[in-house]
Design a protein around this motif. Structure first.
Motif, short mmCIF file in Angstrom:
data_model
loop_
_atom_site.label_atom_id
_atom_site.label_comp_id
_atom_site.label_asym_id
_atom_site.label_seq_id
_atom_site.Cartn_x
_atom_site.Cartn_y
_atom_site.Cartn_z
N THR A 164 43.01 45.82 56.73
CA THR A 164 43.32 46.19 58.12
C THR A 164 42.56 45.35 59.17
OG1 THR A 164 43.69 48.38 57.21
CG2 THR A 164 43.75 48.19 59.59
N GLY A 199 39.02 55.92 38.57
CA GLY A 199 39.86 55.66 39.75
C GLY A 199 39.22 54.77 40.79
N LEU A 259 36.92 51.20 41.17
CA LEU A 259 36.30 50.03 40.55
C LEU A 259 35.73 49.13 41.65
CD1 LEU A 259 39.20 49.14 38.08
CD2 LEU A 259 37.11 50.40 37.54
N ASN A 267 49.61 46.93 51.07
CA ASN A 267 49.40 47.35 52.47
C ASN A 267 50.72 47.24 53.20
OD1 ASN A 267 46.35 47.56 53.74
ND2 ASN A 267 46.42 46.52 51.75
N LEU A 280 37.62 55.86 57.06
CA LEU A 280 37.49 54.67 57.90
C LEU A 280 37.44 55.04 59.38
CD1 LEU A 280 39.97 52.70 55.73
CD2 LEU A 280 37.60 52.04 56.09
N ILE A 317 45.66 58.29 45.79
CA ILE A 317 46.51 57.17 45.34
C ILE A 317 46.72 56.21 46.50
CG2 ILE A 317 48.75 56.56 44.32
CD1 ILE A 317 49.02 59.66 43.69
N ALA A 318 46.84 56.75 47.71
CA ALA A 318 47.10 55.92 48.89
C ALA A 318 46.55 56.63 50.11
CB ALA A 318 48.61 55.69 49.05
N GLY A 351 46.30 56.18 54.77
CA GLY A 351 46.55 55.37 55.95
C GLY A 351 46.63 56.19 57.20
N PHE A 372 49.41 51.92 55.87
CA PHE A 372 48.76 52.57 54.74
C PHE A 372 48.52 51.54 53.65
CE2 PHE A 372 51.82 52.60 51.29
CZ PHE A 372 53.05 52.49 51.91
N VAL A 417 44.82 51.22 40.86
CA VAL A 417 44.02 51.84 39.79
C VAL A 417 44.46 53.29 39.55
CG1 VAL A 417 41.70 52.42 39.00
CG2 VAL A 417 42.06 50.33 40.31
P1 HAM Z 1 41.52 53.28 51.72
O1 HAM Z 1 41.80 54.74 51.70
O2 HAM Z 1 40.11 52.86 51.82
O3 HAM Z 1 42.37 52.69 52.94
O4 HAM Z 1 42.16 52.62 50.44
C1 HAM Z 1 43.52 52.77 50.13
C2 HAM Z 1 43.71 53.02 48.65
O5 HAM Z 1 43.13 51.95 47.92
C3 HAM Z 1 43.03 54.26 48.10
O6 HAM Z 1 43.82 55.42 48.28
C4 HAM Z 1 42.87 53.91 46.65
O7 HAM Z 1 44.08 54.11 45.91
C5 HAM Z 1 42.64 52.42 46.69
N1 HAM Z 1 41.19 52.12 46.55
C6 HAM Z 1 40.26 52.08 47.54
N2 HAM Z 1 39.05 51.77 47.04
C7 HAM Z 1 39.21 51.60 45.72
C8 HAM Z 1 38.34 51.27 44.63
N3 HAM Z 1 37.07 51.02 44.81
N4 HAM Z 1 38.87 51.20 43.39
C9 HAM Z 1 40.19 51.43 43.17
N5 HAM Z 1 41.05 51.74 44.14
C10 HAM Z 1 40.58 51.83 45.40
C11 HAM Z 1 42.34 51.40 53.34
O8 HAM Z 1 41.92 50.49 52.68
C12 HAM Z 1 43.02 51.15 54.67
N6 HAM Z 1 42.72 49.79 55.10
C13 HAM Z 1 44.51 51.41 54.53
C14 HAM Z 1 45.30 51.09 55.76
C15 HAM Z 1 46.23 50.10 55.88
N7 HAM Z 1 45.21 51.73 56.91
C16 HAM Z 1 46.05 51.15 57.76
N8 HAM Z 1 46.67 50.16 57.14
#
Ligand code: HAM
Length: 419
Positions: free
Chosen positions: A81, A116, A118, A125, A250, A270-271, A273, A295, A300
């Motif tokens: 983002t 879940g 790593l 995105n 965030l 799982i996701a 945003g 989102f 994973v």
């Molecule tokens: P986030 O909730 O930090 O959002 O990450 C989105 C998804 O990425 C999580 O629901 C999870 O499935 C996966 N994820 C995050 N960290 C890890 C990890 N360490 N290992 C495995 N999977 C992971 C964002 O990143 C925002 N930038 C989303 C967004 C896009 N908002 C607006 N646009």
């Protein structure tokens, strides 16, 4: 003997894992395109400042950062983002609004490795830039639902929990909490479901009781009702639920936020945003102000849920099996025919067929076994029948002799009928 290992939290992708990953990416890409999103990407390394400015404390603690050889403070991207906001601020004028962009890439967070989570993961995105109306939020949540449906999941497998940050900021304003403290309190609300009550109470202070009672009874918001209504019009209401305990970790979110969980509650999100209407203005020091929402879905938890859901697992396995199949396996029964066989193999490959053959001489039976294992549609036998070639359709076991000169046109016909 001790073999060297990958770093903790990093994965090796053996061919089976790569095949699964490719199938996941193909589905992500296909559904995003169905919604008219265009693919883009940014660099994996960014100035650390980009994340320090806006992502919030949790992400900054998890940065994989270092000083490069030019003395710059840099970080591997933990999310997309901030990069998107940087790119939009610079290029926004070149595009007609709203922009609908998607990206598939790898992200790095120095997190404690756990189920879940790593230290590297892939994300899809999807973001909409330049549209303030709720129609965009509905479209985005519908896209997120449809991405998951494309894997074979239904409303019994997952739920999108929708919330509105304005609900909480309105509450904090009402309670005369100064805006500087909002971020910290929102983080505490976000963590409240995962932390012991005492720890949450410590952070929330005198607001503990009112906040916990709202979390227990559920909050109400007209905007959220409208959002659910928009999804109901599309027949997707069973996939969502209003849940004001979702605040998102965030810092940049401003309005509607959502997270997707498995119904049974066994896995991490799982996701996730939401809206970040001020981020682009903040990162460009006010030069460009444009609403945005998006989102990200990680590979994973998605992979774990696919493995544990029979329908989705079978669908993925079928996709992997068909992605691996080859068109032709050439059996070289006589070494004198190898050069003739290779001349044909070259032409088949030039035409775009997937072709394999034994690199060194091998028993004919073994070669047929390999053809079966590789899922070849046809086996071509170069041997005693020369200048004819024996064609065997492996599924039906039918055999046919064809003159070597007619081989290319005959195979083209057979394979175009089977595809
Ligand atoms: P986030 O909730 O930090 O959002 O990450 C989105 C998804 O990425 C999580 O629901 C999870 O499935 C996966 N994820 C995050 N960290 C890890 C990890 N360490 N290992 C495995 N999977 C992971 C964002 O990143 C925002 N930038 C989303 C967004 C896009 N908002 C607006 N646009």
């Amino acid at each position: 003997m001790a073999f060297m290992q990958a770093l903790p939290g990093f994965r090796d992708f053996l061919p089976d894992d790569c095949a699964a990953r490719n199938c996941i990416f193909a589905r992500w890409r296909e559904v995003a395109r169905r919604y008219g999103f265009l693919e883009w990407d940014g660099p994996v390394l960014e100035p650390t400042e980009l994340y320090k400015k806006k992502s919030g404390a949790e992400i900054v603690d998890q940065l994989f950062n270092f000083i490069d050889k030019g003395e710059r403070e840099v970080a591997l991207r933990p999310e997309l983002t901030p990069t998107l906001a940087r790119v939009i601020a610079a290029h926004e004028r070149e595009f007609k609004k709203p922009l609908k962009w998607f990206s598939i890439g790898e992200f790095y967070r120095y997190e404690k490795q756990q189920r879940g989570r790593l230290r590297e993961h892939f994300q899809l995105n999807c973001d909409i830039i330049g549209e303030a109306s709720l129609a965009a939020d509905v479209e985005l949540v519908a896209l997120c639902i449809d991405v998951l449906r494309s894997f074979g999941f239904n409303e019994k497998d997952f739920v999108v929990r929708i919330s509105d940050r304005d609900f909480w900021t309105g509450f904090l304003r009402e309670k005369d909490v100064s805006p500087e403290r909002w971020d910290e309190l929102l983080q505490a609300i976000d963590k409240s479901g995962r932390e012991p009550r005492e720890k949450t109470a410590e952070k929330l202070g005198k607001l503990t009781d009112p906040i916990l009672s709202i979390l227990k009874s559920g909050g109400k918001s007209q905007r959220l009702e409208q959002l659910v209504g928009g999804l109901r019009d599309r027949g997707l209401a069973d996939y969502v639920g209003i849940d004001v305990s979702i605040v998102r970790g965030l810092a940049y979110y401003t309005g509607i936020v959502f997270e997707v969980f498995d119904r049974a509650g066994r896995f991490r999100a799982i996701a996730g945003g939401g809206r970040y209407d001020n981020l682009i203005a903040q990162l460009s020091d006010g030069a460009v102000s444009i609403p945005a929402l998006g989102f990200a879905m990680g590979d994973v938890v998605l992979g774990e849920l696919i493995n544990e859901t029979v329908r989705a697992r079978e669908k993925l396995q079928n996709a992997i099996a068909s992605s691996r199949k080859i068109d032709i396996y050439v059996v070289i029964a006589k070494e004198q025919r190898r050069a003739d066989a290779l001349a044909q193999i070259q032409q088949f490959r030039d035409r775009g067929y997937r072709v394999d053959y034994p690199l060194t001489s091998d028993k004919v039976g073994k070669q047929f076994q390999t053809a079966e294992q590789l899922g070849a549609h046809l086996a071509l036998l170069f041997g005693d029948e020369w200048p004819q070639v024996k064609i065997k359709t492996l599924a039906s076991r039918e055999e046919l002799l064809i003159d070597n000169h007619e081989l290319q046109s005959h195979i083209a016909r057979v394979l175009s009928q089977s595809s």
